[in-house]
Write a protein that holds these residues in place. Structure first.
Motif, PDB file in Angstrom:
ATOM      1  N   MET A 286      33.235  35.220  62.836  1.00 37.65           N
ATOM      2  CA  MET A 286      33.625  34.612  61.577  1.00 37.65           C
ATOM      3  C   MET A 286      32.612  34.876  60.474  1.00 37.65           C
ATOM      4  O   MET A 286      32.935  34.879  59.296  1.00 37.65           O
ATOM      5  CB  MET A 286      33.823  33.100  61.761  1.00 37.65           C
ATOM      6  N   GLU A 287      31.363  35.095  60.846  1.00 40.08           N
ATOM      7  CA  GLU A 287      30.316  35.357  59.854  1.00 40.08           C
ATOM      8  C   GLU A 287      29.344  36.367  60.443  1.00 40.08           C
ATOM      9  O   GLU A 287      29.126  36.414  61.648  1.00 40.08           O
ATOM     10  CB  GLU A 287      29.592  34.072  59.485  1.00 40.08           C
ATOM     11  N   ASN A 288      28.780  37.185  59.552  1.00 38.53           N
ATOM     12  CA  ASN A 288      27.863  38.227  59.999  1.00 38.53           C
ATOM     13  C   ASN A 288      28.494  39.076  61.101  1.00 38.53           C
ATOM     14  O   ASN A 288      27.936  39.246  62.186  1.00 38.53           O
ATOM     15  CB  ASN A 288      26.550  37.618  60.493  1.00 38.53           C
ATOM     16  N   LYS A 289      29.653  39.582  60.799  1.00 37.32           N
ATOM     17  CA  LYS A 289      30.404  40.342  61.796  1.00 37.32           C
ATOM     18  C   LYS A 289      29.609  41.576  62.239  1.00 37.32           C
ATOM     19  O   LYS A 289      29.045  42.294  61.416  1.00 37.32           O
ATOM     20  CB  LYS A 289      31.755  40.774  61.221  1.00 37.32           C
TER      21      LYS A 289
ATOM     22  N   ARG B 138      29.133  36.532  66.930  1.00 36.22           N
ATOM     23  CA  ARG B 138      30.018  35.716  66.103  1.00 36.22           C
ATOM     24  C   ARG B 138      30.934  36.638  65.304  1.00 36.22           C
ATOM     25  O   ARG B 138      30.512  37.673  64.815  1.00 36.22           O
ATOM     26  CB  ARG B 138      29.206  34.825  65.166  1.00 36.22           C
TER      27      ARG B 138
END
Length: 272
Positions: free
Chosen positions: A161-164, A159
């Motif tokens: 958008m979050e937790n790149k 992902r």
């Protein structure tokens, strides 16, 4: 056409606080040997008598016509050699140099990321030291961002958008560094433009395509803050309608972030 993700994501406009980070010749020696001038006189040639007339020129001898003739110069042992053409740089040396530049770019990105969370980190000093490397460091950043290998190593369910993932954060820091260098380095602006315009390989997986689209979004957003007209021109040169649709918001947000008024943004983008 350039390949894009099947689900056609539209990256959201980055928050403002997210964008306030810092951003042989070979010398060819040609031979310069000297030529000696050699004069020969036949040993049996008679000595020229001193004429009584005022004409002091030596008359030509009929028995030894070559006695007074100057022979053409003969090259000595140190005669000049033709200049050697510029030797090409060995491929191995070029590859080693490219590898060194890219590793330096990665190290700079890591230092920048770590420094932003350090109260004693001085962004201006870091960027100034980075700029001393000039085109070499910018070339390293450009080459690293142009190579999607790091994104290809990510799992299919990664992902953005979050937790790149770490590779994504590192590449984002590289874009930040180009942005920090861009106001005073035309080469950095050129790198941002070329990366934004580079095609996306249709054979890449959807996660990699998403990552590359997100990077182009960041590049155009940041470029608009440095050079508004260059950002508009870069957007105009995009030849993929779908990609233009995805990046239009980045252009608008970047122009607004640069301090342009809504009327000015409208004027600059009315033809798009």
């Amino acid at each position: 056409m350039n390949g894009l993700p099947a689900d056609n994501p539209r990256p959201p406009a980055p928050r403002r606080w997210r964008w306030m980070g810092p951003g042989l010749a070979l010398v060819v020696l040609g031979g310069t040997g000297l030529y000696g001038l050699v004069h020969r006189r036949s040993p049996d040639a008679p000595a020229s008598p001193e004429p009584a007339r005022t004409d002091t020129r030596i008359p030509a001898s009929t028995t030894a016509p070559h006695a007074t003739r100057e022979q053409p110069p003969r090259p000595t042992a140190h005669a000049a050699l033709p200049s050697s053409p510029q030797a090409p740089v060995p491929t191995d040396a070029m590859e080693a140099e490219e590898k060194t530049r890219r590793e330096a770019a990665r190290q700079s990105a890591r230092q920048y990321r770590a420094g932003r969370f350090n109260a004693f980190f001085r962004k201006e000093v870091f960027v100034e030291e980075l700029a001393r490397d000039g085109a070499s460091r910018i070339d390293g950043l450009r080459s690293e961002l142009a190579d999607p290998t790091a994104l290809q190593q990510l799992p299919a369910d990664a992902r953005f958008m979050e937790n790149k993932p770490e590779p994504v954060l590192e590449r984002m820091a590289m874009i930040d560094l180009l942005f920090e260098l861009a106001p005073n380095e035309p080469a950095a602006r050129d790198a941002m433009t070329s990366l934004a315009l580079s095609p996306i390989d249709s054979g890449l997986s959807d996660p990699v395509k998403k990552g590359l689209v997100g990077e182009k979004y960041d590049l155009l957003f940041r470029l608009a803050q440095v050079d508004r007209q260059l950002a508009v021109d870069t957007y105009t040169r995009l030849d993929n309608p779908r990609l233009k649709s995805l990046l239009r918001e980045a252009l608008m947000a970047g122009l607004a972030e640069s301090g342009a008024s809504p009327a000015e943004v409208q004027r600059m983008t009315a033809h798009l």
